[in-house]
Design an enzyme around this catalytic site. Sequence first.
Site, PDB file in Angstrom:
ATOM      1  N   SER A 143       0.801  -1.216   0.000  1.00 43.18           N
ATOM      2  CA  SER A 143       0.000   0.000   0.000  1.00 43.18           C
ATOM      3  C   SER A 143       0.831   1.261   0.000  1.00 43.18           C
ATOM      4  O   SER A 143       0.322   2.337  -0.231  1.00 43.18           O
ATOM      5  CB  SER A 143      -0.918   0.030   1.226  1.00 43.18           C
ATOM      6  OG  SER A 143      -0.145   0.009   2.410  1.00 43.18           O
ATOM      7  N   CYS A 144       2.134   1.156   0.276  1.00 42.96           N
ATOM      8  CA  CYS A 144       2.964   2.348   0.363  1.00 42.96           C
ATOM      9  C   CYS A 144       4.373   2.027  -0.073  1.00 42.96           C
ATOM     10  O   CYS A 144       5.067   1.275   0.603  1.00 42.96           O
ATOM     11  CB  CYS A 144       2.977   2.899   1.792  1.00 42.96           C
ATOM     12  SG  CYS A 144       4.162   4.231   2.038  1.00 42.96           S
ATOM     13  N   GLY A 145       4.788   2.612  -1.179  1.00 42.71           N
ATOM     14  CA  GLY A 145       6.128   2.357  -1.668  1.00 42.71           C
ATOM     15  C   GLY A 145       7.174   3.279  -1.097  1.00 42.71           C
ATOM     16  O   GLY A 145       8.339   3.183  -1.443  1.00 42.71           O
ATOM     17  N   CYS A 147       7.537   3.940   2.344  1.00 40.19           N
ATOM     18  CA  CYS A 147       7.807   3.680   3.750  1.00 40.19           C
ATOM     19  C   CYS A 147       9.299   3.493   3.969  1.00 40.19           C
ATOM     20  O   CYS A 147       9.946   2.746   3.261  1.00 40.19           O
ATOM     21  CB  CYS A 147       7.043   2.442   4.213  1.00 40.19           C
ATOM     22  SG  CYS A 147       5.267   2.574   3.966  1.00 40.19           S
TER      23      CYS A 147
END
Length: 311
Positions: A143-145, A147
């Site tokens: 969901s988050c590249g 982080c």
Amino acid sequence: MRGREIVEAGTERNWWDMGRVTERRKVLRIRDGAVSSRPDTLVAEEPLEIRLNGRPLAVTMRTPGDDFALAAGFLVSEGVLAAADDLRNIVYCAGATAGDASRSSGPESGGRSNTYNVVDVRTAAHVAVPDITLQRNVYTTSSCGLCGKASLDAVRTTARHPIADTPPLRVDPELLAALPDRLRASQRVFDRTGGLHAAALFDEQGELLDVREDVGRHNAVDKVVGRALQSGGLPLSRSILMVSGRASFELAQKAVMAGIPVLAAVSAPSSLAVDLAAETGLTLVGFLRGRSMNVYAGEDRLALTAEAVRD
């Protein structure tokens, strides 16, 4: 051959990935008060460690398949790769083996099954390799590249294919309106699971060039971009990138780094994605549903009649 090693950039054998894209799990179904038990098809999600010239760089949660393209596309967005000749080869690391970490495996390995969750990207001699520090070492999720990035500035890499320098591209809004349905029609695994994002490249006539699915929207884009790099297709200056979800800053960045002039999404963009699009000349379209859409930046690429434009 050691495991799934490739000798030439852009070649990858796929027999080991068959059956890993989806998995079956028992589920209790309740429908209108009736209860039944049956197997259900789910999207597979596994970690992939990306190494750069033997050194760990990033870990992402992804749907297995097109792993070499995923790694190559990730390195395009990181500013490491920009053309096919920047890439020497990509290998699955021999030590990534379930049950025996010291040996690679395959049909010739006597039954040991390789996890195939670690890849090493080897760059050509002329490529300047970044210093891999704690600031560069990334853990990404589906969901988050971003982080684990030390700061937002760390991802504002210099584009190797400036969009402003590409030949002008004009896109009819009616063509854009047709893209979500064409993308959806190409999502074969989504039809079975309902749990995958997709990214697709279209040409300026709206013809589908490539489509990839993944549990992470950023992975799907990396797979599309990586396949283009492996085939010598960068920059993608005559292409439209269509994504199935929202348009985050990261997706806008990936489009810019690949030289893609138009990014369209079925959902909303983030404020930072809009800022990046305005800074780089990217045409950013959100809420593309039917014949309705919002154009947040780069509206000059849309073929609009004077009568259609109202304040």
